[in-house]
Design an enzyme around this catalytic site. Sequence first.
Site, short mmCIF file in Angstrom:
data_model
loop_
_atom_site.label_atom_id
_atom_site.label_comp_id
_atom_site.label_asym_id
_atom_site.label_seq_id
_atom_site.Cartn_x
_atom_site.Cartn_y
_atom_site.Cartn_z
N ASP A 43 -8.42 -6.87 -4.88
CA ASP A 43 -7.78 -5.41 -4.62
C ASP A 43 -8.68 -4.54 -5.59
OD1 ASP A 43 -6.85 -3.74 -3.19
OD2 ASP A 43 -4.79 -4.62 -2.93
N SER B 132 0.62 -1.08 -0.30
CA SER B 132 -0.07 0.16 0.08
C SER B 132 0.43 1.20 0.07
CB SER B 132 -0.51 0.25 1.33
OG SER B 132 -1.92 0.60 0.90
N HIS C 143 -7.58 -5.81 -0.46
CA HIS C 143 -6.50 -4.57 0.14
C HIS C 143 -6.14 -5.92 1.50
CE1 HIS C 143 -3.61 -1.95 -0.39
NE2 HIS C 143 -3.87 -1.45 0.77
#
Lengths: 386, 214
Positions: free
Chosen positions: A320, A155, A353
């Site tokens: 995701d 991320s 995610h």
Amino acid sequence: MTVNDPGTHLPGPRLHLGPEAPLRLDCGVDLSPVTIAYQTYGRLNADKSNAILICHALTGDQYIADPNPLTGKPGWWLQLVGPGRVFDTDRYFLICSNVLGGCMGTTGPSSTNPATGAPWGLTFPVITVGDMVRAQVRLIDHLGIDQLFCVIGGSMGGMQVLEWAAHYPHRVFSAIPIATAARHSAQNIAFGEVGRQAIISDPDWCQGDYLVQGRQPNAGLAVARMAAHITYLSEAALHRKFGRNLQGRSLTYGFDADFQVESYLRHQGSSFVERFDANSYLYITRAMDYFDLAADHGGALANAFRGTRVRFCIVSFSSDWLFPTCESRAVVQALNAVAANVSFVEVESDKGHDAFLLDEPEFHATLRGFLTGAAEHRGLPRGTGR
Amino acid sequence: MSRRDNRAGAGIRVDLQLIADMISPGARVLDIGCGEGTLLDHLNRSKQVDGRGIELSMAGVRAAVAQGLSVIQGDADTDLKDYPPGAFDYVVLSQTLQATREPRHVLEQMLRIGRHAIVSFPNFGHWRVRLSLLRHGRMPVTETLTYQWHDTPNIHLCTISDFHVLCAELGIVIERAISLNANGRPRYDASGRFANLLGEQAVFLLRRAGPKAD
């Protein structure tokens, strides 16, 4: 000088950069003094070639394998760290520092501005992912490491990895950007804005001056977390976990948390405010919004990697939707355009995610395989394999 | 698509060994349709190449990367355009050309990004194929062409002679051409007179026209 800072009492080593070594930020400000809080695991070898820098995500911290000192929960990548594990502490030396702008011991908006003796609050300069990496570079310099064996993160951590590879390619042997993108999408900026507005709309935010006023914008920060948390999951994962299950035996015909998913989100929100600073949330989400690696290189992402010798392993997760696979593929295309050494895996998962933080055997096998292959090329001796 | 598993003893498949023999040590190699990376792994160990792979199936990619190989998920038809000219010394396409949508385009791309291309494919001109069609009047299913017509990934089958013609049209120089039997054992020079009748598959080492690349 910084004795009253939140985060000062947290365990772990610190690097202090004094007035003689200010950090030049992208916004043009020379930030000083700067404290960087970090953790290390394993042992740096004699020629300092076995260091892995782990970059944490938006609300992560440096305690990857220790109990979190604020919540007591296990470290966020504990399952990957240890002898014989993916990050084999018999083989590698792991470093993780709290990001610039954070609230876990590294200088951020809740730190004391030495010029005023009060918390920086909104007078703290706006920082970028590039600034976060600049601070990490200082830490790596301080540790005497010329070249990191690997930089890895998911991320926002993945953004830092790309920033490292693009701007300090000679200091990175291999890079693993996970569930990330070379720029924040319009949708992600939009989600960030919802979170920020939730905080800013809270009267207890006090124009960012809540620490001085002795208040906490907990309601706003909790809503920001709740909204963001939905984007970390997937429809399938939410359905599997909660479906339409009720908290009690029947509907209440009111606005209490009738559904389990509501109760879960409320818990996520209320526990988050115990460990995170609202202004840090504003600054760090802003840094993510500003991230656009192609824009920094004449609009062509490939330019960011021209001539690179870094070995890349790009990982995405099929469910995701915050950093979808197409974002990773764009990075792969840019790397192919410069004939870089790149591996790319989309891991099949319905966990959204957050999958990069969870037990995903296929993901872990990918990391282990890539790291082992890279270590062979780097000539790192094997761990003792305890 | 996956490669058939004809191994020579404990080593790799004979046709893959034949391809490996065409590649010089330390070369930059791109293996298109690399599967789980058998050839790449062999080339890494035996020739210390700088090897990369593209594979369509994510399962293949994951297995290859978990072995420490540099492999990405991608498609020969669409993704070769991303690479710069001359990025590789050898671009390998093994038993996959006939499954691409635009074989001619793929071949041109291979020789744009590579100094050499190595291509292997099943020969639709083999006498068994011809006889099968003649006798039964149905689409041939043989040792090298194992699929029924309705579920085959092989949408652009060709003969060794067809391939010679295409290379001539594209101005591609054939440096070596070997025809093989079904088990991948070399039999004839695939530029020879009877190769199109007797070879069950073929391996071609190609380069761009113009000054010799090596």
